[in-house]
Design a protein around this motif. Structure first.
Motif, PDB file in Angstrom:
ATOM      1  N   ILE A 253       0.864  -1.176   0.000  1.00 14.11           N
ATOM      2  CA  ILE A 253       0.000   0.000   0.000  1.00 14.11           C
ATOM      3  C   ILE A 253       0.903   1.228   0.000  1.00 14.11           C
ATOM      4  CG2 ILE A 253      -1.817   1.261   1.195  1.00 14.11           C
ATOM      5  CD1 ILE A 253      -2.661  -1.355   2.503  1.00 14.11           C
ATOM      6  N   MET A 254       0.649   2.141  -0.899  1.00 10.65           N
ATOM      7  CA  MET A 254       1.421   3.376  -0.954  1.00 10.65           C
ATOM      8  C   MET A 254       0.727   4.468  -0.154  1.00 10.65           C
ATOM      9  SD  MET A 254       2.788   3.467  -4.910  1.00 10.65           S
ATOM     10  CE  MET A 254       4.081   4.650  -4.477  1.00 10.65           C
ATOM     11  N   ASP A 255       1.463   5.519   0.111  1.00  9.14           N
ATOM     12  CA  ASP A 255       0.920   6.669   0.829  1.00  9.14           C
ATOM     13  C   ASP A 255      -0.179   7.329   0.003  1.00  9.14           C
ATOM     14  OD1 ASP A 255       3.505   6.894  -0.539  1.00  9.14           O
ATOM     15  OD2 ASP A 255       3.203   9.059  -0.414  1.00  9.14           O
ATOM     16  N   TYR A 256      -1.145   7.898   0.706  1.00  9.13           N
ATOM     17  CA  TYR A 256      -2.234   8.633   0.060  1.00  9.13           C
ATOM     18  C   TYR A 256      -2.264  10.009   0.717  1.00  9.13           C
ATOM     19  CZ  TYR A 256      -6.328   8.297  -3.026  1.00  9.13           C
ATOM     20  OH  TYR A 256      -7.206   8.418  -4.074  1.00  9.13           O
ATOM     21  N   ASN A 257      -1.671  10.978   0.047  1.00 11.69           N
ATOM     22  CA  ASN A 257      -1.357  12.261   0.668  1.00 11.69           C
ATOM     23  C   ASN A 257      -2.491  13.270   0.504  1.00 11.69           C
ATOM     24  OD1 ASN A 257       1.361  11.344   1.363  1.00 11.69           O
ATOM     25  ND2 ASN A 257       1.713  11.381  -0.844  1.00 11.69           N
ATOM     26  N   ARG A 258      -2.408  14.345   1.278  1.00  6.25           N
ATOM     27  CA  ARG A 258      -3.460  15.355   1.316  1.00  6.25           C
ATOM     28  C   ARG A 258      -2.904  16.734   0.970  1.00  6.25           C
ATOM     29  NH1 ARG A 258      -5.352  10.449   2.514  1.00  6.25           N
ATOM     30  NH2 ARG A 258      -7.079  10.332   3.995  1.00  6.25           N
ATOM     31  N   VAL A 259      -3.705  17.525   0.251  1.00  7.68           N
ATOM     32  CA  VAL A 259      -3.404  18.932   0.014  1.00  7.68           C
ATOM     33  C   VAL A 259      -4.660  19.736   0.333  1.00  7.68           C
ATOM     34  CG1 VAL A 259      -1.543  18.646  -1.673  1.00  7.68           C
ATOM     35  CG2 VAL A 259      -3.911  18.611  -2.459  1.00  7.68           C
ATOM     36  N   VAL A 260      -4.466  20.910   0.937  1.00 11.32           N
ATOM     37  CA  VAL A 260      -5.592  21.727   1.397  1.00 11.32           C
ATOM     38  C   VAL A 260      -5.438  23.143   0.862  1.00 11.32           C
ATOM     39  CG1 VAL A 260      -6.862  22.573   3.408  1.00 11.32           C
ATOM     40  CG2 VAL A 260      -5.786  20.311   3.480  1.00 11.32           C
ATOM     41  N   LYS A 261      -6.560  23.738   0.497  1.00  9.48           N
ATOM     42  CA  LYS A 261      -6.580  25.010  -0.235  1.00  9.48           C
ATOM     43  C   LYS A 261      -6.256  26.221   0.628  1.00  9.48           C
ATOM     44  CE  LYS A 261      -9.442  25.093  -3.615  1.00  9.48           C
ATOM     45  NZ  LYS A 261      -8.519  25.201  -4.774  1.00  9.48           N
ATOM     46  N   ASP A 262      -6.580  26.190   1.929  1.00 11.09           N
ATOM     47  CA  ASP A 262      -6.356  27.372   2.773  1.00 11.09           C
ATOM     48  C   ASP A 262      -6.119  26.933   4.212  1.00 11.09           C
ATOM     49  OD1 ASP A 262      -8.961  27.330   4.345  1.00 11.09           O
ATOM     50  OD2 ASP A 262      -9.757  27.480   2.293  1.00 11.09           O
ATOM     51  N   LEU A 263      -5.808  27.909   5.076  1.00 17.47           N
ATOM     52  CA  LEU A 263      -5.535  27.623   6.487  1.00 17.47           C
ATOM     53  C   LEU A 263      -6.703  28.010   7.387  1.00 17.47           C
ATOM     54  CD1 LEU A 263      -1.785  28.746   6.812  1.00 17.47           C
ATOM     55  CD2 LEU A 263      -2.724  26.486   6.221  1.00 17.47           C
ATOM     56  N   LEU A 323      -5.496   4.725  12.944  1.00 19.67           N
ATOM     57  CA  LEU A 323      -4.938   4.903  11.603  1.00 19.67           C
ATOM     58  C   LEU A 323      -4.337   6.303  11.456  1.00 19.67           C
ATOM     59  CD1 LEU A 323      -7.872   3.406   9.489  1.00 19.67           C
ATOM     60  CD2 LEU A 323      -5.637   2.323   9.886  1.00 19.67           C
ATOM     61  N   ASP A 324      -3.248   6.403  10.719  1.00 22.86           N
ATOM     62  CA  ASP A 324      -2.649   7.714  10.506  1.00 22.86           C
ATOM     63  C   ASP A 324      -3.612   8.677   9.826  1.00 22.86           C
ATOM     64  OD1 ASP A 324      -0.393   6.692  11.658  1.00 22.86           O
ATOM     65  OD2 ASP A 324       0.970   7.316  10.062  1.00 22.86           O
ATOM     66  N   VAL A 325      -4.412   8.177   8.867  1.00 22.67           N
ATOM     67  CA  VAL A 325      -5.369   9.055   8.195  1.00 22.67           C
ATOM     68  C   VAL A 325      -6.394   9.597   9.186  1.00 22.67           C
ATOM     69  CG1 VAL A 325      -5.086   8.081   5.892  1.00 22.67           C
ATOM     70  CG2 VAL A 325      -6.706   7.028   7.473  1.00 22.67           C
ATOM     71  N   SER A 326      -6.729   8.791  10.215  1.00 22.76           N
ATOM     72  CA  SER A 326      -7.668   9.254  11.240  1.00 22.76           C
ATOM     73  C   SER A 326      -7.008  10.248  12.185  1.00 22.76           C
ATOM     74  CB  SER A 326      -8.199   8.063  12.044  1.00 22.76           C
ATOM     75  OG  SER A 326      -8.955   7.192  11.232  1.00 22.76           O
ATOM     76  N   PHE A 350      -6.668  14.827  -2.768  1.00 21.53           N
ATOM     77  CA  PHE A 350      -5.874  13.662  -2.368  1.00 21.53           C
ATOM     78  C   PHE A 350      -4.936  13.293  -3.505  1.00 21.53           C
ATOM     79  CE2 PHE A 350      -9.956  13.716  -0.328  1.00 21.53           C
ATOM     80  CZ  PHE A 350      -9.642  13.514   1.002  1.00 21.53           C
ATOM     81  N   VAL A 351      -3.694  12.981  -3.147  1.00 27.35           N
ATOM     82  CA  VAL A 351      -2.668  12.726  -4.144  1.00 27.35           C
ATOM     83  C   VAL A 351      -2.042  11.362  -3.858  1.00 27.35           C
ATOM     84  CG1 VAL A 351      -0.507  13.524  -5.171  1.00 27.35           C
ATOM     85  CG2 VAL A 351      -2.190  15.197  -4.331  1.00 27.35           C
ATOM     86  N   GLY A 352      -2.228  10.419  -4.787  1.00 23.78           N
ATOM     87  CA  GLY A 352      -1.658   9.095  -4.611  1.00 23.78           C
ATOM     88  C   GLY A 352      -0.139   9.130  -4.594  1.00 23.78           C
ATOM     89  N   GLY A 353       0.437   8.255  -3.778  1.00 25.03           N
ATOM     90  CA  GLY A 353       1.880   8.243  -3.598  1.00 25.03           C
ATOM     91  C   GLY A 353       2.657   7.954  -4.857  1.00 25.03           C
ATOM     92  N   SER A 373       2.257  14.819   3.770  1.00 21.02           N
ATOM     93  CA  SER A 373       2.694  13.505   3.299  1.00 21.02           C
ATOM     94  C   SER A 373       2.422  12.489   4.403  1.00 21.02           C
ATOM     95  CB  SER A 373       4.176  13.520   2.918  1.00 21.02           C
ATOM     96  OG  SER A 373       4.992  13.925   4.003  1.00 21.02           O
ATOM     97  N   MET A 374       2.002  11.294   3.998  1.00 18.37           N
ATOM     98  CA  MET A 374       1.504  10.289   4.942  1.00 18.37           C
ATOM     99  C   MET A 374       2.402   9.058   4.965  1.00 18.37           C
ATOM    100  SD  MET A 374      -1.366  11.849   5.786  1.00 18.37           S
ATOM    101  CE  MET A 374      -2.242  10.561   6.670  1.00 18.37           C
ATOM    102  N   TYR A 375       2.396   8.375   6.104  1.00 16.36           N
ATOM    103  CA  TYR A 375       2.975   7.042   6.176  1.00 16.36           C
ATOM    104  C   TYR A 375       1.900   6.066   5.714  1.00 16.36           C
ATOM    105  CZ  TYR A 375       5.589   3.050   7.992  1.00 16.36           C
ATOM    106  OH  TYR A 375       6.289   1.876   8.112  1.00 16.36           O
ATOM    107  N   PRO A 376       2.232   5.111   4.838  1.00 19.83           N
ATOM    108  CA  PRO A 376       1.178   4.265   4.256  1.00 19.83           C
ATOM    109  C   PRO A 376       0.451   3.408   5.294  1.00 19.83           C
ATOM    110  CG  PRO A 376       3.233   4.089   3.007  1.00 19.83           C
ATOM    111  CD  PRO A 376       3.556   4.825   4.273  1.00 19.83           C
TER     112      PRO A 376
END
Length: 413
Positions: A253-263, A323-326, A350-353, A373-376
């Motif tokens: 399983i590869m990392d499934y990373n996150r990007v967010v538009k604002d703070l 889970l790390d995603v949680s 969401f950006v696949g690893g 960036s996430m740990y898978p």
């Protein structure tokens, strides 16, 4: 026990495998799929995404799109682009990405095993995405995209797979899109077929790794056919669905990373201060940070990488909360950035690893503000969630390499 059965696959005629085989239908948007088919009219995407044969004014889900898929598939069979095996067979399908290979058994799995939770799920499905594949399978009368299943390692199957792979394969090609090598073997020896079937009789559960929507759709078509043919006896092909079953030890399983538009209205300084309540923060600098263990995250903000380590008080042994995603969702994305429904919130993507961490930097430099960036997720975590009858948060797993569609097709007749 897990019920799997051999079947008479439709397969590309010898030499056409590399031309026909296509990535899963749902990894492309309409424009991307159309470009692929324009470049290669014999790509199976022409059937899996038949809207590519129409102008953009025709709706992706219009009835004529599914009729076109049926017509194309029948024409390709009549033209000899596909052949059907005369003997019910199992097949081996090996995918090699770089130095790593994984080999699965191509077979038909049981609708009843899905309904009885012998085939276990770990994510929800959406009705609209199911509806598309239900119509595709029902109209073409074929299952064209295999379900990616996993089983816990079994020495009998491992030895059998090893021995078969010492023989000549039926196809061997490297995909132009991503450099993945694909090889296949036909298993039609009666004794070997029976050994495989008998071995799965003693495997108590299977797990959906990828393809929850395809699986749910195939099952619903099977149930629809049962209503149409109330005298069914369970042996009909519509009681089964196309699958490739892999030893979990071979999967990654590869990392499934996150990007967010604002703070969420915070300045960068305020944002980092809020994060520090639940995470220890280490400045990394310009070098990308790939997390090396659980509960560790990379963050790219204003040209700088940081390492975030979850503090002890937010860690959990719960299959979901742990889970790390949680951890990221429950203790940063939701409470600080107010992203409460990541499946529907337009501020997160969401950006696949497989795209690499440079893609996170690119997104932050173009249309996003911060990236993580996430740990898978591990296969053991997937098993724990599925065994508990729970569901993972959205975008928890990214499997590579992807199974190709069009190499094996299962007819419902």
């Amino acid at each position: 026990m897990s019920i799997i059965k051999p079947f008479k696959a439709y397969r590309p005629a010898l030499g056409l495998e590399s031309t026909i085989a296509a990535l899963p239908y749902d990894v492309y948007n309409r424009q991307e799929a159309t470009a692929v088919v324009h470049h290669n009219p014999d790509s199976f995407l022409a059937i899996d995404r038949a809207e590519t044969g129409f102008c953009e004014q025709v709706d992706t889900y219009a009835p004529e799109v599914y009729d076109k898929a049926r017509e194309l598939l029948r024409n390709w069979i009549q033209e000899g682009k596909f052949i059907q095996d005369e003997t019910p067979s199992f097949y081996l399908y090996e995918l090699t990405m770089g130095e790593r290979s994984q080999t699965g058994i191509v077979a038909c799995a049981s609708v009843d095993d899905y309904l009885n939770n012998i085939i276990k799920k770990h994510e929800n499905t959406r009705a609209d995405k199911e509806a598309d594949r239900i119509r595709h399978v029902d109209t073409t009368n074929m299952q064209t995209g295999p379900i990616f299943l996993a089983y816990k390692s079994n020495p009998v199957l491992s030895e059998m797979i090893f021995q078969i792979k010492q023989t000549d394969c039926s196809y061997d090609f490297v995909s132009e899109e991503d450099g993945i090598r694909h090889r296949g073997w036909i298993i039609n020896d009666v004794d070997t077929v029976e050994l495989i079937r008998h071995t799965f009789d003693h495997i108590s559960e299977l797990y959906i790794a990828d393809g929850h929507h395809r699986c749910a759709s195939a099952v619903k078509v099977g149930l629809k056919r049962r209503e149409q043919y109330p005298d069914f006896d369970g042996t009909e092909e519509f009681n089964y669905f196309l699958s490739v079953l892999f030893d979990a030890d071979e999967l990654k399983i590869m990392d499934y990373n996150r990007v967010v538009k604002d703070l969420n209205g915070y300045s960068s300084k305020e944002f980092i201060e809020k994060i520090s309540e639940n995470f220890s923060i280490t400045t990394i600098g310009k070098n990308v940070y790939q997390p090396q263990h659980k509960a560790s995250f990379g963050m790219f903000l204003e040209g700088c990488w940081y390492r975030l380590d979850a503090k002890e008080h937010i860690l959990s042994n719960d299959p979901i909360a742990g889970l790390d995603v949680s951890i990221l969702q429950d203790h940063l994305l939701n409470p600080i950035l107010r992203i409460q429904e990541p499946k529907t919130d337009k501020r997160i993507d969401f950006v696949g690893g497989i795209r690499g961490l440079s893609e996170l930097e690119r997104r932050v430099h173009t249309d996003m503000k911060v990236a993580f960036s996430m740990y898978p997720t591990s296969m053991d975590e997937l098993f724990a969630v599925a065994d508990a009858g729970l569901l993972m948060p959205p975008k928890s797993t990214w499997f590579e390499p992807k199974l190709r569609s069009g190499l094996y097709i299962h007819s419902l007749d």
